[in-house]
Design an enzyme around this catalytic site. Sequence first.
Site, mmCIF file in Angstrom:
data_model
loop_
_atom_site.group_PDB
_atom_site.id
_atom_site.type_symbol
_atom_site.label_atom_id
_atom_site.label_comp_id
_atom_site.label_asym_id
_atom_site.label_seq_id
_atom_site.Cartn_x
_atom_site.Cartn_y
_atom_site.Cartn_z
ATOM 1 N N PHE A 73 0.894 -1.261 -0.158
ATOM 2 C CA PHE A 73 0.103 -0.052 0.029
ATOM 3 C C PHE A 73 0.985 1.162 -0.115
ATOM 4 O O PHE A 73 1.953 1.298 0.586
ATOM 5 C CB PHE A 73 -0.773 -0.184 1.409
ATOM 6 C CG PHE A 73 -1.907 1.079 1.298
ATOM 7 C CD1 PHE A 73 -3.310 0.805 0.693
ATOM 8 C CD2 PHE A 73 -1.757 2.152 2.115
ATOM 9 C CE1 PHE A 73 -4.139 1.856 0.772
ATOM 10 C CE2 PHE A 73 -2.654 3.292 1.975
ATOM 11 C CZ PHE A 73 -3.911 3.124 1.361
ATOM 12 N N ASP A 125 1.468 -5.876 7.903
ATOM 13 C CA ASP A 125 0.417 -5.242 7.954
ATOM 14 C C ASP A 125 -0.669 -5.829 7.604
ATOM 15 O O ASP A 125 -0.997 -6.547 6.629
ATOM 16 C CB ASP A 125 0.632 -3.942 6.845
ATOM 17 C CG ASP A 125 -0.574 -2.828 6.980
ATOM 18 O OD1 ASP A 125 -1.466 -3.344 7.419
ATOM 19 O OD2 ASP A 125 -0.207 -1.634 6.598
ATOM 20 N N TYR A 127 -11.058 0.375 10.264
ATOM 21 C CA TYR A 127 -12.218 1.102 9.646
ATOM 22 C C TYR A 127 -12.631 0.275 8.436
ATOM 23 O O TYR A 127 -13.591 0.547 7.653
ATOM 24 C CB TYR A 127 -12.016 2.633 9.054
ATOM 25 C CG TYR A 127 -10.653 2.833 8.332
ATOM 26 C CD1 TYR A 127 -10.491 2.581 7.044
ATOM 27 C CD2 TYR A 127 -9.719 3.373 9.033
ATOM 28 C CE1 TYR A 127 -9.510 2.874 6.311
ATOM 29 C CE2 TYR A 127 -8.492 3.475 8.563
ATOM 30 C CZ TYR A 127 -8.396 3.304 6.963
ATOM 31 O OH TYR A 127 -7.094 3.845 6.594
ATOM 32 N N LYS A 128 -11.865 -0.750 8.001
ATOM 33 C CA LYS A 128 -12.265 -1.854 7.057
ATOM 34 C C LYS A 128 -13.218 -2.664 7.384
ATOM 35 O O LYS A 128 -14.415 -2.503 7.623
ATOM 36 C CB LYS A 128 -10.883 -2.150 6.216
ATOM 37 C CG LYS A 128 -10.171 -0.806 5.630
ATOM 38 C CD LYS A 128 -8.767 -1.404 5.286
ATOM 39 C CE LYS A 128 -8.095 -0.146 4.435
ATOM 40 N NZ LYS A 128 -6.670 -0.387 4.316
ATOM 41 N N ARG A 162 -12.521 -3.153 -7.264
ATOM 42 C CA ARG A 162 -12.208 -4.128 -5.887
ATOM 43 C C ARG A 162 -13.708 -4.403 -5.394
ATOM 44 O O ARG A 162 -14.401 -3.407 -5.079
ATOM 45 C CB ARG A 162 -11.438 -3.355 -5.065
ATOM 46 C CG ARG A 162 -9.883 -3.225 -5.458
ATOM 47 C CD ARG A 162 -9.386 -2.869 -4.306
ATOM 48 N NE ARG A 162 -10.054 -1.789 -3.227
ATOM 49 C CZ ARG A 162 -9.222 -1.372 -2.251
ATOM 50 N NH1 ARG A 162 -8.162 -1.985 -1.926
ATOM 51 N NH2 ARG A 162 -9.737 -0.371 -1.639
HETATM 52 C C1 LIG Z 1 -5.776 0.835 4.293
HETATM 53 C C2 LIG Z 1 -4.413 0.653 4.518
HETATM 54 C C3 LIG Z 1 -3.602 1.676 5.194
HETATM 55 C C4 LIG Z 1 -4.292 3.079 5.488
HETATM 56 O O1 LIG Z 1 -3.472 4.019 6.335
HETATM 57 P P1 LIG Z 1 -4.066 4.737 7.055
HETATM 58 O O2 LIG Z 1 -3.087 5.621 7.746
HETATM 59 O O3 LIG Z 1 -5.132 4.441 8.128
HETATM 60 O O4 LIG Z 1 -4.490 5.875 6.040
HETATM 61 C C5 LIG Z 1 -2.365 1.476 5.300
HETATM 62 N N1 LIG Z 1 -1.688 0.316 4.633
HETATM 63 C C6 LIG Z 1 -2.420 -0.631 4.270
HETATM 64 C C7 LIG Z 1 -1.763 -1.925 3.946
HETATM 65 C C8 LIG Z 1 -3.776 -0.595 3.955
HETATM 66 O O5 LIG Z 1 -4.634 -1.288 3.446
#
Ligand SMILES: *Cc1c(COP(=O)(O)O)cnc(C)c1O
Length: 386
Positions: free
Chosen positions: A123, A190, A215-216, A362
Amino acid sequence: MPSNSSPEPGWARAAFTLPRAPDGADAVYLAGNSLGAQPHAARAALLSAVDEQWARVGVAGWEDCGWWATPQRLGDRVGALVGAAPGQVVVGDSTSVQLFGLLIAAARLRPDRRVLLSDAGHFPTDRYLATSVARLSGLTLRTTSPDAMAPDADTAVVAVPAVDFRTGERWDLAAIVERAHAAGAVVVADLSHAVGVMPVELDALGVDLAVGCTYKYLNGGPGAPAFAYVATRHHEVLDPPLTGWTGHADPFGMTEAWTPAPGVGRLRVGTPPMLSMLALEGALSVFDDVDSPDLAGVRAASLALGHAFLEALPAGADVVTPREHERRGGHVAVRVRDADGMCAALARRGVVVDARPPDLLRFGFAAPYVTLDDARTAARELAALR
Ligand SMILES: *Cc1c(COP(=O)(O)O)cnc(C)c1O
């Protein structure tokens, strides 16, 4: 719904309010891998935090409402969803901030090594932060696909996702940890696209450090605080870079120097965002009410949804997610010609998904509120647009 290992997908739908479709009905909401739908319990907890706690208790809430202890209290609840025994998880800042702290702390656990190995397709925030952490820590950043990683005696840190945010491919965390540990490296996982949609066994796998979103698939609400995990064996030596006062051993002593709190508490930074934390606490009841299925059941239901979707797609659909159950996470990605345009067209038809550049749609299968009908409707609507 009684607790058993294969619940019907959508078993907890009545516990959620779903976003509206243009016709006013509930949308087919397949964006739970980006922002989970709203559990009634999250709303209730938030209203109570605002109307009863903040308004009527005020500053005494830090003690009387248990606010101060919330990062670790919620940490243990989230920890139970990722195979972490109590006392190893703290909830607080964003995933990005938590990741920054853990990557630096991981590098400090291996001060004589020079390489930070990270997923090339990680990400964006994970990639950007790895670049900065490498600079700050004097490391060389090397990127490759998680399954091609070959850590060696110079590798300090291996940073990987559990599931690819774009393709939905699930990586073999056990094999990655085994290779990293054989080389003496520290693993930072992660779990953003894994927590709440499949079992993760952090303790059993021997993962060193981990972060993840709430939040997911945990439905904690927009910008809900993320979590950080530190395996117990690292607690007393972990040297985090963000030495905030709430991670102090004696925060109200207001002393000159920073002395780390014992255990995972040293990862606390500033004053916890209580409204978001309490909304998340309400949301977690979807997973730990006595009637909730276990995570193996949640996973089975999510896989069943993905399967129904894949079966209903027209022949020739360009699915980039591996079809084998073992190798996919909670969402399925389909390559299309104009992802943004199709995403908008699907939304007009009441199907909410998201697009990721350059050409992917997605479809997220959050089993508590997505039904098999939803999955088939999404496939049918996608076919109608092609
Ligand atoms: C959604 C996601 C994030 C989001 O990071 P935020 O700091 O909450 O914006 C980070 N890493 C991964 C792998 C994600 O899927």
